[in-house]
Design an enzyme around this catalytic site. Structure first.
Site, PDB file in Angstrom:
ATOM      1  N   PRO A  39       0.832  -1.181   0.046  1.00 45.66           N
ATOM      2  CA  PRO A  39      -0.147   0.090   0.073  1.00 45.66           C
ATOM      3  C   PRO A  39       0.819   1.307   0.049  1.00 45.66           C
ATOM      4  O   PRO A  39       1.820   1.228   0.523  1.00 45.66           O
ATOM      5  CB  PRO A  39      -0.924  -0.122   1.238  1.00 45.66           C
ATOM      6  CG  PRO A  39      -0.184  -1.266   2.166  1.00 45.66           C
ATOM      7  CD  PRO A  39       1.037  -1.862   1.441  1.00 45.66           C
ATOM      8  N   ASP A  40       0.305   2.282  -0.531  1.00 45.83           N
ATOM      9  CA  ASP A  40       1.003   3.638  -0.419  1.00 45.83           C
ATOM     10  C   ASP A  40       0.667   4.139   0.998  1.00 45.83           C
ATOM     11  O   ASP A  40       0.027   3.492   1.726  1.00 45.83           O
ATOM     12  CB  ASP A  40       0.713   4.681  -1.447  1.00 45.83           C
ATOM     13  CG  ASP A  40      -0.826   4.799  -1.380  1.00 45.83           C
ATOM     14  OD1 ASP A  40      -1.618   4.742  -0.826  1.00 45.83           O
ATOM     15  OD2 ASP A  40      -1.330   5.469  -2.444  1.00 45.83           O
ATOM     16  N   PHE A  41       1.277   5.342   1.264  1.00 45.72           N
ATOM     17  CA  PHE A  41       0.644   6.153   2.518  1.00 45.72           C
ATOM     18  C   PHE A  41      -0.599   6.789   2.708  1.00 45.72           C
ATOM     19  O   PHE A  41      -1.337   6.762   3.556  1.00 45.72           O
ATOM     20  CB  PHE A  41       1.780   7.307   2.631  1.00 45.72           C
ATOM     21  CG  PHE A  41       3.017   6.857   3.572  1.00 45.72           C
ATOM     22  CD1 PHE A  41       3.403   5.501   3.635  1.00 45.72           C
ATOM     23  CD2 PHE A  41       3.866   7.740   3.651  1.00 45.72           C
ATOM     24  CE1 PHE A  41       4.299   5.208   4.530  1.00 45.72           C
ATOM     25  CE2 PHE A  41       5.300   7.310   4.355  1.00 45.72           C
ATOM     26  CZ  PHE A  41       5.343   6.001   4.628  1.00 45.72           C
ATOM     27  N   ARG A  42      -0.876   7.361   1.447  1.00 40.94           N
ATOM     28  CA  ARG A  42      -2.097   8.347   1.567  1.00 40.94           C
ATOM     29  C   ARG A  42      -3.427   7.749   0.930  1.00 40.94           C
ATOM     30  O   ARG A  42      -4.394   8.527   0.985  1.00 40.94           O
ATOM     31  CB  ARG A  42      -1.625   9.553   0.953  1.00 40.94           C
ATOM     32  CG  ARG A  42      -0.682  10.161   1.598  1.00 40.94           C
ATOM     33  CD  ARG A  42      -0.254  11.617   0.815  1.00 40.94           C
ATOM     34  NE  ARG A  42       0.720  12.460   1.926  1.00 40.94           N
ATOM     35  CZ  ARG A  42       2.022  11.951   2.204  1.00 40.94           C
ATOM     36  NH1 ARG A  42       2.600  10.883   1.602  1.00 40.94           N
ATOM     37  NH2 ARG A  42       2.779  12.438   2.734  1.00 40.94           N
ATOM     38  N   ASN A 113      10.764   4.975  -3.447  1.00 38.27           N
ATOM     39  CA  ASN A 113      10.295   3.674  -2.728  1.00 38.27           C
ATOM     40  C   ASN A 113      11.489   3.021  -2.186  1.00 38.27           C
ATOM     41  O   ASN A 113      12.737   3.091  -2.721  1.00 38.27           O
ATOM     42  CB  ASN A 113       9.569   2.890  -3.687  1.00 38.27           C
ATOM     43  CG  ASN A 113       8.367   3.335  -4.285  1.00 38.27           C
ATOM     44  OD1 ASN A 113       7.983   4.126  -3.884  1.00 38.27           O
ATOM     45  ND2 ASN A 113       7.814   2.856  -5.459  1.00 38.27           N
ATOM     46  N   ASP A 115      11.315  -0.499  -1.607  1.00 39.61           N
ATOM     47  CA  ASP A 115      10.868  -1.905  -1.708  1.00 39.61           C
ATOM     48  C   ASP A 115      11.755  -2.582  -2.699  1.00 39.61           C
ATOM     49  O   ASP A 115      11.694  -3.711  -2.999  1.00 39.61           O
ATOM     50  CB  ASP A 115       9.432  -2.112  -2.299  1.00 39.61           C
ATOM     51  CG  ASP A 115       9.032  -1.105  -3.742  1.00 39.61           C
ATOM     52  OD1 ASP A 115      10.303  -0.870  -4.345  1.00 39.61           O
ATOM     53  OD2 ASP A 115       7.793  -0.825  -3.732  1.00 39.61           O
ATOM     54  N   HIS A 132      15.175   7.783  -0.993  1.00 42.58           N
ATOM     55  CA  HIS A 132      14.924   7.348   0.481  1.00 42.58           C
ATOM     56  C   HIS A 132      15.735   6.250   1.023  1.00 42.58           C
ATOM     57  O   HIS A 132      15.202   5.426   2.007  1.00 42.58           O
ATOM     58  CB  HIS A 132      13.423   7.714   0.926  1.00 42.58           C
ATOM     59  CG  HIS A 132      12.861   8.872   0.284  1.00 42.58           C
ATOM     60  ND1 HIS A 132      11.510   8.841   0.252  1.00 42.58           N
ATOM     61  CD2 HIS A 132      13.421  10.050   0.289  1.00 42.58           C
ATOM     62  CE1 HIS A 132      11.192  10.166  -0.290  1.00 42.58           C
ATOM     63  NE2 HIS A 132      12.215  11.009  -0.332  1.00 42.58           N
TER      64      HIS A 132
HETATM   65  P1  CNA Z   1       1.939   8.912  -1.313  1.00 38.03           P
HETATM   66  O1  CNA Z   1       2.366  10.266  -0.681  1.00 38.03           O
HETATM   67  O2  CNA Z   1       1.332   7.702  -0.746  1.00 38.03           O
HETATM   68  O3  CNA Z   1       1.430   9.105  -2.843  1.00 38.03           O
HETATM   69  C1  CNA Z   1       1.116   7.933  -3.903  1.00 38.03           C
HETATM   70  C2  CNA Z   1       0.236   8.449  -4.923  1.00 38.03           C
HETATM   71  O4  CNA Z   1      -0.060   7.576  -5.822  1.00 38.03           O
HETATM   72  C3  CNA Z   1      -1.067   8.918  -4.724  1.00 38.03           C
HETATM   73  O5  CNA Z   1      -1.225  10.300  -5.254  1.00 38.03           O
HETATM   74  C4  CNA Z   1      -2.013   8.153  -5.231  1.00 38.03           C
HETATM   75  O6  CNA Z   1      -3.317   8.672  -5.612  1.00 38.03           O
HETATM   76  C5  CNA Z   1      -1.092   7.358  -6.387  1.00 38.03           C
HETATM   77  N1  CNA Z   1      -1.605   6.043  -6.604  1.00 38.03           N
HETATM   78  C6  CNA Z   1      -1.770   5.152  -5.948  1.00 38.03           C
HETATM   79  N2  CNA Z   1      -1.882   3.928  -6.312  1.00 38.03           N
HETATM   80  C7  CNA Z   1      -1.998   4.344  -7.766  1.00 38.03           C
HETATM   81  C8  CNA Z   1      -1.797   3.568  -8.853  1.00 38.03           C
HETATM   82  N3  CNA Z   1      -2.027   2.124  -8.834  1.00 38.03           N
HETATM   83  N4  CNA Z   1      -1.724   4.146 -10.156  1.00 38.03           N
HETATM   84  C9  CNA Z   1      -1.426   5.748 -10.301  1.00 38.03           C
HETATM   85  N5  CNA Z   1      -1.476   6.191  -9.038  1.00 38.03           N
HETATM   86  C10 CNA Z   1      -1.509   5.651  -7.827  1.00 38.03           C
HETATM   87  O7  CNA Z   1       3.484   8.034  -1.627  1.00 38.03           O
HETATM   88  P2  CNA Z   1       4.603   8.914  -2.227  1.00 38.03           P
HETATM   89  O8  CNA Z   1       5.557   7.880  -2.800  1.00 38.03           O
HETATM   90  O9  CNA Z   1       4.396  10.215  -2.980  1.00 38.03           O
HETATM   91  O10 CNA Z   1       5.336   9.189  -0.788  1.00 38.03           O
HETATM   92  C11 CNA Z   1       6.758   9.301  -0.637  1.00 38.03           C
HETATM   93  C12 CNA Z   1       6.955   8.356   0.610  1.00 38.03           C
HETATM   94  C13 CNA Z   1       5.873   7.197   0.692  1.00 38.03           C
HETATM   95  C14 CNA Z   1       8.243   8.091   0.513  1.00 38.03           C
HETATM   96  O11 CNA Z   1       8.946   8.303   1.516  1.00 38.03           O
HETATM   97  C15 CNA Z   1       8.209   6.397   0.241  1.00 38.03           C
HETATM   98  O12 CNA Z   1       9.274   5.622   0.934  1.00 38.03           O
HETATM   99  C16 CNA Z   1       7.004   5.903   1.074  1.00 38.03           C
HETATM  100  N6  CNA Z   1       6.486   4.733   0.788  1.00 38.03           N
HETATM  101  C17 CNA Z   1       7.058   3.674   0.104  1.00 38.03           C
HETATM  102  C18 CNA Z   1       6.268   2.470  -0.273  1.00 38.03           C
HETATM  103  C19 CNA Z   1       7.212   1.448  -1.294  1.00 38.03           C
HETATM  104  O13 CNA Z   1       8.407   1.604  -1.180  1.00 38.03           O
HETATM  105  N7  CNA Z   1       6.705   0.693  -1.906  1.00 38.03           N
HETATM  106  C20 CNA Z   1       5.274   2.234   0.237  1.00 38.03           C
HETATM  107  C21 CNA Z   1       4.720   3.172   1.161  1.00 38.03           C
HETATM  108  C22 CNA Z   1       5.138   4.298   1.176  1.00 38.03           C
END
Ligand code: CNA
Length: 330
Positions: A39-42, A113, A115, A132
């Site tokens: 999952p993402d954060f937001r 990311n 991951d 990061h």
């Molecule tokens: P965020 O702030 O959670 O934003 C994610 C964005 O992606 C949002 O605008 C969503 O609408 C959009 N989104 C989600 N799923 C999809 C999809 N399938 N297709 C298109 N758009 C989508 O995450 P950011 O990366 O902007 O924030 C930065 C943080 C989150 C970093 O410091 C990361 O390390 C951290 N993070 C990383 C992971 C990972 O490594 N996979 C997971 C969760 C958080």
């Protein structure tokens, strides 16, 4: 039938890529990995926040706060168990980046990311800037010595009661993977790479990021005016919202759907499928056949599913955490 806005945007990008005279720099975030099950954060009501809610943190982002970790590292390691590389397969988007590399069109991949799915998909280290950090290396937070990833992995996967947090073999201090916590500086590679690349960005594909974490979020605004900036995201974000340029291409779409469509237009679909198929076989063959409880894994298993809470009380906590994280702009 008239083309939709998104179809026009995709055709415009495909035309630029087909020309073959411009290299692509990716700027990516958590949204390119959500299709892998991370999952993402937001995005609201996802398992990551559900898990955070269970950790009894004083504030949600404490789990990534260096001052908090120094005293209470357990919550981070509970989360690390979920996020640790090796549990997830790269998405179509990661393989698209690899395909761009294979076509000789890749300039650089700036990723937020942690991951490591870019690496697992076969993108070469020389192209990757993990802004990061990542789980790839680990250090003791007391004596600062590098600690083998095997010690961390052993602790995460084969944890016995009371030994969740890996300890430094030299000084017994807490070990932390080199992912950048709040209160820590970004890796030197981020700054040196950007100094070299900033004026050389030709096509910028910004994908799956809310562009809210700085300094990363300012990168798309720092590219030259003649660069073609493309936003692939479910929602409009950052500089594309506040300072849209005439050459910008907006593709407000799911990242995986974007890859399918753009590959169709480029005639790359079968190559992409092959990459995914071979990549999957390679990852599966290198995985342990037993799970962390010693049970045989099902063939073709993909774990890393996040638990979602269903009780009203837990959902409320998750929503509160989402609100507080959004306010804090992390
Ligand atoms: P965020 O702030 O959670 O934003 C994610 C964005 O992606 C949002 O605008 C969503 O609408 C959009 N989104 C989600 N799923 C999809 C999809 N399938 N297709 C298109 N758009 C989508 O995450 P950011 O990366 O902007 O924030 C930065 C943080 C989150 C970093 O410091 C990361 O390390 C951290 N993070 C990383 C992971 C990972 O490594 N996979 C997971 C969760 C958080």
């Amino acid at each position: 039938m008239a083309k939709t806005k998104i179809e026009n945007a995709l055709s415009a990008l495909a035309k630029e890529i087909k020309n073959g005279d411009k290299k692509i720099t990716f700027f990516q975030g958590a949204g390119i990995s959500t299709a892998a099950g991370i999952p993402d954060f937001r995005s609201p009501k996802t398992g990551l926040y559900s898990n955070l809610a269970k950790l009894n943190l004083p504030y949600a982002e404490a789990v990534f706060d260096i001052d908090y970790f120094e005293k209470t590292p357990e919550p981070f390691y509970i989360l690390a168990e979920e996020l640790y590389p090796g549990k997830f397969l790269p998405t179509k988007f990661h393989y698209f980046v690899k395909l761009v590399q294979d076509k000789g069109l890749l300039k650089r991949v700036y990723t937020q990311n942690i991951d490591t799915l870019e690496r697992i998909a076969g993108v070469h280290d020389k192209y990757i800037v993990e802004a990061h950090g990542s789980f790839a290396n680990n250090h003791c937070i007391d004596c600062l010595k590098e600690v083998s990833g095997d010690i961390v992995k052993e602790c995460i996967y084969n944890r016995k009661e009371g030994s969740r947090v890996p300890l430094c073999p030299d000084c017994n201090g807490y070990v932390k993977p080199d992912i950048v916590f709040f209160g820590e500086g970004l890796p030197e590679k981020f700054f040196s790479s950007w100094e070299a690349d900033a004026n050389e960005v030709e096509i910028a594909i910004v994908a799956g990021t809310s562009l809210t974490v700085y300094p990363f979020a300012s990168l798309p605004s720092e590219v030259n005016d003649d660069a073609i900036r493309v936003l692939v995201n479910k929602e409009i974000a950052g500089d594309f919202k506040v300072d849209k340029r005439s050459l910008d291409i907006l593709i407000l779409k799911d990242c995986e759907e974007f890859v399918e469509k753009i590959c169709e237009l480029l005639g790359w679909s079968s190559e992409l499928e092959k990459l995914i198929e071979n990549g999957k076989k390679e990852v599966m063959s290198s995985r342990p056949t037993l799970d962390d409880k010693g049970k045989e894994r099902k063939p073709g298993y993909i774990d890393g599913e996040f638990t979602t809470n269903s009780s009203k009380e837990e959902t409320d906590i998750v929503e509160k955490l989402n609100e507080s994280i959004n306010k804090l702009n992390i």
